[in-house]
Design a protein around this motif. Sequence first.
Motif, mmCIF file in Angstrom:
data_model
loop_
_atom_site.group_PDB
_atom_site.id
_atom_site.type_symbol
_atom_site.label_atom_id
_atom_site.label_comp_id
_atom_site.label_asym_id
_atom_site.label_seq_id
_atom_site.Cartn_x
_atom_site.Cartn_y
_atom_site.Cartn_z
ATOM 1 N N THR A 190 -20.199 -15.861 -35.635
ATOM 2 C CA THR A 190 -20.126 -14.557 -34.951
ATOM 3 C C THR A 190 -18.796 -13.879 -35.225
ATOM 4 O O THR A 190 -18.708 -12.939 -35.234
ATOM 5 C CB THR A 190 -20.286 -14.846 -33.343
ATOM 6 N N ALA A 191 -17.882 -14.836 -35.405
ATOM 7 C CA ALA A 191 -16.413 -14.088 -35.689
ATOM 8 C C ALA A 191 -16.475 -13.600 -37.038
ATOM 9 O O ALA A 191 -15.899 -12.340 -37.292
ATOM 10 C CB ALA A 191 -15.490 -15.282 -35.763
ATOM 11 N N GLY A 192 -17.345 -14.077 -38.222
ATOM 12 C CA GLY A 192 -17.533 -13.262 -39.310
ATOM 13 C C GLY A 192 -18.392 -11.870 -39.095
ATOM 14 O O GLY A 192 -18.019 -10.978 -39.665
ATOM 15 N N LEU A 193 -19.082 -12.056 -38.308
ATOM 16 C CA LEU A 193 -19.971 -10.810 -37.874
ATOM 17 C C LEU A 193 -19.337 -9.862 -37.282
ATOM 18 O O LEU A 193 -19.553 -8.596 -37.299
ATOM 19 C CB LEU A 193 -21.555 -11.288 -37.107
ATOM 20 N N SER A 194 -18.192 -10.142 -36.578
ATOM 21 C CA SER A 194 -17.590 -9.198 -35.658
ATOM 22 C C SER A 194 -16.855 -8.200 -36.504
ATOM 23 O O SER A 194 -16.004 -7.206 -36.116
ATOM 24 C CB SER A 194 -16.275 -10.085 -34.927
ATOM 25 N N GLY A 195 -16.832 -8.435 -37.793
ATOM 26 C CA GLY A 195 -16.253 -7.329 -38.684
ATOM 27 C C GLY A 195 -17.082 -5.929 -38.948
ATOM 28 O O GLY A 195 -16.786 -4.828 -39.382
ATOM 29 N N CYS A 196 -18.307 -6.130 -38.407
ATOM 30 C CA CYS A 196 -19.411 -4.937 -38.285
ATOM 31 C C CYS A 196 -19.001 -3.976 -37.473
ATOM 32 O O CYS A 196 -18.439 -4.395 -36.101
ATOM 33 C CB CYS A 196 -20.743 -5.267 -37.970
ATOM 34 N N MET A 197 -18.930 -2.579 -37.516
ATOM 35 C CA MET A 197 -18.644 -1.678 -36.564
ATOM 36 C C MET A 197 -19.623 -0.409 -36.698
ATOM 37 O O MET A 197 -19.718 0.251 -37.821
ATOM 38 C CB MET A 197 -17.093 -1.133 -36.763
ATOM 39 N N VAL A 198 -20.463 -0.345 -35.830
ATOM 40 C CA VAL A 198 -21.491 0.734 -35.625
ATOM 41 C C VAL A 198 -20.715 2.100 -35.197
ATOM 42 O O VAL A 198 -19.475 2.165 -34.919
ATOM 43 C CB VAL A 198 -22.582 0.430 -34.856
ATOM 44 N N GLY A 199 -21.390 3.173 -35.601
ATOM 45 C CA GLY A 199 -20.926 4.618 -35.318
ATOM 46 C C GLY A 199 -20.241 5.316 -36.431
ATOM 47 O O GLY A 199 -19.982 4.596 -37.512
ATOM 48 N N PRO A 200 -20.165 6.357 -36.362
ATOM 49 C CA PRO A 200 -19.737 7.118 -37.577
ATOM 50 C C PRO A 200 -18.248 6.953 -37.626
ATOM 51 O O PRO A 200 -17.294 6.905 -36.619
ATOM 52 C CB PRO A 200 -19.830 8.764 -37.188
ATOM 53 N N ASP A 201 -17.788 6.829 -38.813
ATOM 54 C CA ASP A 201 -16.166 6.632 -39.188
ATOM 55 C C ASP A 201 -15.656 8.316 -39.085
ATOM 56 O O ASP A 201 -16.112 9.091 -39.381
ATOM 57 C CB ASP A 201 -15.901 6.157 -40.539
ATOM 58 N N TYR A 202 -14.492 8.421 -38.469
ATOM 59 C CA TYR A 202 -13.960 9.725 -38.072
ATOM 60 C C TYR A 202 -13.399 10.285 -39.492
ATOM 61 O O TYR A 202 -12.631 9.865 -40.462
ATOM 62 C CB TYR A 202 -12.791 9.576 -37.216
ATOM 63 N N SER B 69 -10.916 10.745 -30.730
ATOM 64 C CA SER B 69 -11.522 9.881 -29.646
ATOM 65 C C SER B 69 -12.864 9.914 -29.306
ATOM 66 O O SER B 69 -13.584 9.241 -28.976
ATOM 67 C CB SER B 69 -10.532 10.166 -28.641
ATOM 68 N N ALA B 70 -13.493 11.354 -29.306
ATOM 69 C CA ALA B 70 -14.731 11.521 -29.024
ATOM 70 C C ALA B 70 -15.654 11.078 -30.116
ATOM 71 O O ALA B 70 -16.888 10.389 -29.839
ATOM 72 C CB ALA B 70 -15.169 13.000 -28.742
ATOM 73 N N ASN B 71 -15.297 11.021 -31.349
ATOM 74 C CA ASN B 71 -15.985 10.332 -32.324
ATOM 75 C C ASN B 71 -16.185 8.968 -32.145
ATOM 76 O O ASN B 71 -17.174 8.456 -32.244
ATOM 77 C CB ASN B 71 -15.314 10.713 -33.873
ATOM 78 N N ALA B 72 -14.975 8.051 -31.867
ATOM 79 C CA ALA B 72 -15.132 6.732 -31.319
ATOM 80 C C ALA B 72 -15.953 6.406 -30.560
ATOM 81 O O ALA B 72 -16.711 5.204 -30.321
ATOM 82 C CB ALA B 72 -13.791 6.161 -31.267
ATOM 83 N N GLN B 73 -16.014 7.303 -29.443
ATOM 84 C CA GLN B 73 -17.110 7.135 -28.250
ATOM 85 C C GLN B 73 -18.518 7.036 -28.350
ATOM 86 O O GLN B 73 -19.286 6.442 -28.137
ATOM 87 C CB GLN B 73 -16.803 8.269 -27.099
ATOM 88 N N ILE B 74 -18.743 7.837 -29.829
ATOM 89 C CA ILE B 74 -20.166 7.763 -30.302
ATOM 90 C C ILE B 74 -20.642 6.339 -30.804
ATOM 91 O O ILE B 74 -21.601 5.708 -30.463
ATOM 92 C CB ILE B 74 -20.377 8.693 -31.391
ATOM 93 N N GLY B 75 -19.734 5.610 -31.298
ATOM 94 C CA GLY B 75 -19.736 4.117 -31.860
ATOM 95 C C GLY B 75 -19.744 3.185 -30.611
ATOM 96 O O GLY B 75 -20.707 2.298 -30.528
ATOM 97 N N VAL B 76 -19.163 3.648 -29.424
ATOM 98 C CA VAL B 76 -19.294 2.688 -28.140
ATOM 99 C C VAL B 76 -20.623 2.808 -27.826
ATOM 100 O O VAL B 76 -21.329 1.940 -27.321
ATOM 101 C CB VAL B 76 -18.283 3.133 -27.232
ATOM 102 N N ALA B 77 -21.119 4.194 -27.758
ATOM 103 C CA ALA B 77 -22.505 4.421 -27.151
ATOM 104 C C ALA B 77 -23.602 3.646 -28.098
ATOM 105 O O ALA B 77 -24.619 3.213 -27.697
ATOM 106 C CB ALA B 77 -22.877 5.882 -27.027
ATOM 107 N N GLN B 78 -23.206 3.766 -29.397
ATOM 108 C CA GLN B 78 -24.236 2.940 -30.446
ATOM 109 C C GLN B 78 -24.308 1.648 -30.357
ATOM 110 O O GLN B 78 -25.333 1.033 -30.487
ATOM 111 C CB GLN B 78 -23.942 3.624 -31.853
ATOM 112 N N ALA B 79 -23.204 0.930 -30.059
ATOM 113 C CA ALA B 79 -23.103 -0.356 -29.681
ATOM 114 C C ALA B 79 -23.889 -0.900 -28.774
ATOM 115 O O ALA B 79 -24.594 -1.906 -28.705
ATOM 116 C CB ALA B 79 -21.842 -0.917 -29.859
ATOM 117 N N ALA B 80 -24.208 -0.118 -27.726
ATOM 118 C CA ALA B 80 -24.855 -0.482 -26.463
ATOM 119 C C ALA B 80 -26.510 -0.759 -26.964
ATOM 120 O O ALA B 80 -27.077 -1.320 -26.191
ATOM 121 C CB ALA B 80 -24.808 0.698 -25.278
#
Length: 492
Positions: A24-36, A316-327
């Motif tokens: 799981t630590a290896g998987l933690s490199g994954c980040m969903v949502g658009p890069d800014y 900041s708002a762009n990063a919040q899209i990633g937070v919502a996508q991760a849910a």
Amino acid sequence: MSNNSKMNAARRISARMALPILFTAGLSGCMVGPDYVRPAAPVPAAYKEAASWKVAQPSDVSPRGNWWEMFGDPDLNALEVQVEISNQTIQAAEARVREASAATQAARAALFPVVSGNASAVRSSRGTGTTNSTTTGGNSTIGSVNNSYNIALDASWEIDLWGGIRRGIEASADTAQATAADLAGARLSAQALLAQDYLLLRVQDAQIALLRETVTNYERSLQLTRNQYAAGIAGRGDVTQAEAQLKSTQAQVFDAQIVRAQLEHAIAVLVGKPPSDLTIEAKPLVAVYPDIPMALPSTLLERRPDIAAAERRAASANAQIGVAQAAFFPTLSLSAVGGFQSSAIGNLLSLPSRYWSLGPALAQAIFDAGLRSAQKAQAIATYDETVANYRSTVLTGFQDVEDNLTSLALLAQEVSVQDDAVKAARESATIANNQYKAGTASYLAVVVLQANALSNERTALAIVGRRLVASVGLIKAVGGGWDAAALAQAKQ
């Protein structure tokens, strides 16, 4: 099973449990949502009103740092220092920066396990029912009293599989940078407003000095007219006209003093003092128009704190899209508990009283009635709003620069024309006064031309004030001495 066998078994279990942790630590490199990516903004190749303006070159006179020192006024310099220390708007903005920085630190804490310790001592009793006693001839209650002692450590860790936590940290850090830019903007606004109020106060000093000098001249004219009336040379109407002219000018002195007092009060508030605690002595106006070299329009995006703040809020708002996508994805958490538990406090810390547990937990929302979809749509809409606000702020910034460039260019020409008008009005008033003394002109003509001369002189001073205000306005419009590179510190 011996104690050694139990310990070896526990180690094997721990090793097997470590595998999913490492996975799981290896998987933690994954980040969903658009890069800014910084939103595109309408940036012209050159300023429309800067045709005769020189492009900025590296120079010690360029507006940076203590830009107000270019006006060469020690009193202004001293007041600007007080603004930095005591202005309450700046203090509030600085507190918001600290608040945002603390929020970023709190968001970073979610990346790490939470470890808590607890200790308890419980004494309990449980009844087992009633029995008949033939010996005593009554009923009795039989119960038991239990003691339980516990010392334990509890650890839990939510693995950031999809980058939701890291996106949240990113959003908090960008917000912290936005508040840092807000602080710079509040500081620049307060400094510019102070400089403008102070320079207008000095213009008002010049207005008051001009009016008082004019009052003195009108008092002489009134005395001369009274003498001529007493000698039968002038009529009573000439005396009343001279008196009316004098009183009207004296009233203008009071009006000018009101404006000056209001400017002084405004300056006191800007430096964080009650108006009664600040007195600025009058002194002659020394109008200095600093040479403000212009940079290319593209640099305005890095020079104005309000533009930088708007851009950071878009990030900041762009990063919040990633937070919502991760849910939308399952959450994985690890928990571990270890400690000692015993019914006798003397045996609490012994090996047989030891216990532990370790295990992962996977959770996934199955049905939420469209909650997560709505939250993601809301995050996207918020981002679109911040992008529009950013572009609007950019356009407003260019407007500010163009407005002040136009003002400075045209006011420089207006000053020259108005100076000629002042000279002509003074000469006309002098000629009319001489004609009146010679008896070839009426006093009404003298009054009209003197009033016209005073009006032109006051207009000339007002233009000087507008030109000084526009100079400060241009410095503020191009960002003063600020640069977006300073925001890097706000992310730490």
